[in-house]
Design an enzyme around this catalytic site. Sequence first.
Site, PDB file in Angstrom:
ATOM      1  N   CYS A 162      -7.449   1.310  -2.281  1.00  0.00           N
ATOM      2  CA  CYS A 162      -7.248   0.647  -0.989  1.00  0.00           C
ATOM      3  C   CYS A 162      -7.123  -0.862  -1.194  1.00  0.00           C
ATOM      4  O   CYS A 162      -7.991  -1.491  -1.798  1.00  0.00           O
ATOM      5  CB  CYS A 162      -8.409   0.952  -0.053  1.00  0.00           C
ATOM      6  SG  CYS A 162      -8.251   0.164   1.563  1.00  0.00           S
ATOM      7  N   CYS A 219     -15.409  -8.060  19.403  1.00  0.00           N
ATOM      8  CA  CYS A 219     -14.556  -7.338  18.449  1.00  0.00           C
ATOM      9  C   CYS A 219     -13.535  -6.480  19.185  1.00  0.00           C
ATOM     10  O   CYS A 219     -12.871  -5.643  18.575  1.00  0.00           O
ATOM     11  CB  CYS A 219     -15.399  -6.483  17.504  1.00  0.00           C
ATOM     12  SG  CYS A 219     -16.403  -5.242  18.323  1.00  0.00           S
ATOM     13  N   ASP A 242     -23.202 -10.085  20.821  1.00  0.00           N
ATOM     14  CA  ASP A 242     -22.252  -9.588  19.813  1.00  0.00           C
ATOM     15  C   ASP A 242     -22.176  -8.069  19.972  1.00  0.00           C
ATOM     16  O   ASP A 242     -22.646  -7.312  19.123  1.00  0.00           O
ATOM     17  CB  ASP A 242     -22.743  -9.975  18.414  1.00  0.00           C
ATOM     18  CG  ASP A 242     -21.745  -9.615  17.317  1.00  0.00           C
ATOM     19  OD1 ASP A 242     -20.636  -9.153  17.648  1.00  0.00           O
ATOM     20  OD2 ASP A 242     -22.087  -9.773  16.127  1.00  0.00           O
ATOM     21  N   CYS A 254       0.828  -1.208   0.000  1.00  0.00           N
ATOM     22  CA  CYS A 254       0.000   0.000   0.000  1.00  0.00           C
ATOM     23  C   CYS A 254       0.862   1.257   0.000  1.00  0.00           C
ATOM     24  O   CYS A 254       1.757   1.405   0.843  1.00  0.00           O
ATOM     25  CB  CYS A 254      -0.918  -0.001   1.218  1.00  0.00           C
ATOM     26  SG  CYS A 254      -1.907   1.491   1.377  1.00  0.00           S
ATOM     27  N   CYS A 304      -4.717   0.473   8.475  1.00  0.00           N
ATOM     28  CA  CYS A 304      -4.074  -0.807   8.780  1.00  0.00           C
ATOM     29  C   CYS A 304      -2.859  -0.539   9.665  1.00  0.00           C
ATOM     30  O   CYS A 304      -2.175   0.463   9.490  1.00  0.00           O
ATOM     31  CB  CYS A 304      -3.633  -1.520   7.501  1.00  0.00           C
ATOM     32  SG  CYS A 304      -4.979  -1.951   6.375  1.00  0.00           S
ATOM     33  N   TYR A 320     -27.947  -7.746  20.399  1.00  0.00           N
ATOM     34  CA  TYR A 320     -27.240  -6.980  19.359  1.00  0.00           C
ATOM     35  C   TYR A 320     -27.402  -7.697  18.015  1.00  0.00           C
ATOM     36  O   TYR A 320     -26.431  -7.960  17.310  1.00  0.00           O
ATOM     37  CB  TYR A 320     -25.757  -6.832  19.690  1.00  0.00           C
ATOM     38  CG  TYR A 320     -25.453  -6.347  21.094  1.00  0.00           C
ATOM     39  CD1 TYR A 320     -25.392  -4.988  21.377  1.00  0.00           C
ATOM     40  CD2 TYR A 320     -25.208  -7.246  22.131  1.00  0.00           C
ATOM     41  CE1 TYR A 320     -25.100  -4.540  22.661  1.00  0.00           C
ATOM     42  CE2 TYR A 320     -24.919  -6.803  23.414  1.00  0.00           C
ATOM     43  CZ  TYR A 320     -24.869  -5.447  23.675  1.00  0.00           C
ATOM     44  OH  TYR A 320     -24.583  -5.011  24.949  1.00  0.00           O
ATOM     45  N   CYS A 331      -1.983   6.583   6.299  1.00  0.00           N
ATOM     46  CA  CYS A 331      -3.420   6.351   6.414  1.00  0.00           C
ATOM     47  C   CYS A 331      -3.841   5.965   7.830  1.00  0.00           C
ATOM     48  O   CYS A 331      -4.737   6.566   8.400  1.00  0.00           O
ATOM     49  CB  CYS A 331      -3.847   5.276   5.420  1.00  0.00           C
ATOM     50  SG  CYS A 331      -5.480   4.591   5.710  1.00  0.00           S
TER      51      CYS A 331
END
Length: 451
Positions: A162, A408, A381, A73, A82, A312, A79
Amino acid sequence: MVVKVKQKIPLKIKRMGINGEGIGFYQKTLVFVPGALKGENIFCQITAVKRNFAEAKLLTVNKASKNRVKPACSVYETCGGCQIMHLAYPKQLDFKDDVIRQALKKFKPTGYEQFEIRPTLGMKKPDHYRAKLQFQLRSFGGTVKAGLFSQGSHRLVPIDNCLVQDQLTQDIINKITQLVDKYKLPIYNERKIAGIRTIMVRKAQASDQVQIIVVSSKEVRLANFIGELTKAFPQVKTVALNSNRSKSSEIYGDETEILWGQEAIHEEVLDYGFALSPRAFYQLNPQQTEVLYGEVVKALDVGSKDHIIDAYCGVGSIGFAFAGKVKSVRGMDIIPEAIEDAQKNAKAMGFDNAYYEAGKAEDIIPKWYKQGYRADAIIVDPPRTGLDDKLLKTILHYQPKQMVYVSCNTSTLARDLVQLTKVYDVHYIQSVDMFPHTARTEAVVKLQKRV
């Protein structure tokens, strides 16, 4: 603290932190260096000095790790989307296993040293996996550009290629910037708080259908824009306008209006289809969503007499995997449009044992229990903030026999497990790499009520 801002120091990187940064010690001072890898000898410059640690930017790598790779990239370092593209992909998976261990060690839930942490399930081709983008629009010298804000700033990094974004969505956002320029549509100005702020583009993997949300702080005339865009990309089935006049960093406002096309696009997962409206939540990586939901199905042992709560729930996608084999499924979500989708999807699939309600899990579940509903299993979740305290107390009070926690954020997962392990045993933690090249770690946790 022995270091000072702008000081240049040599450093040996001992390990990697949960955000993908390299960590070393300089005269007993903990130093965090984004872009550095475990085992490397580097030269860095201190950028911030905190009470118990310092932050630095990488200047040179004097001894590189054998696991270092050159990111493909061109905007990787500016950016910030990532964080670990410079780490070989197999080692990224090992890193995510370690992130879970670090979080558990920090919070120390009961029995954490004996938890089975299964190797992270990765992708065969970890690129162009994001089926949804949310790019900011800004004007650069009179030309409109779309991209992401650089890490920790409001400086836009223009992105036209991207490497983790689905190619069709990237092609569409590139066309959108051209059309915004062509039709002189107003672009957001932070001082005036007026104009188009954000563009959301989402593609359904199963159907190739695309939906778009234009987020604006003022009324915009989009008829010609929509006409030319949909002619260039017939995959676009929905264009919606979201009004956000807030000064906050929230992406969306409360009002979303369909300007053109159909109300929802068609997506599929685990061999069942469902409708997805523009504001409804769905996972960003469709390929790995199949893997993630498959792990949820494996983790729950339920039958025809069991009742499940899908907290959720979004558009109901996880719960539908169980609706055909249990007595009932109930779900809730704070986004009304998602609940409308869930209700329509359940009806379309003939699941008359599925019930969905808009609102917060911590408010609705206690209400259901007061009404006499009893869940044998619960799936949670939650967002990155983890479980609400009220919901945690509700789960611990009513104690469903089985639980699956889809996380997450490993830090809030480990924090919540401190409370949950007072009642539940953790059978295993299975990580799924939903976001290759980033430090984000997704995990499925199987919990069973302690006998």
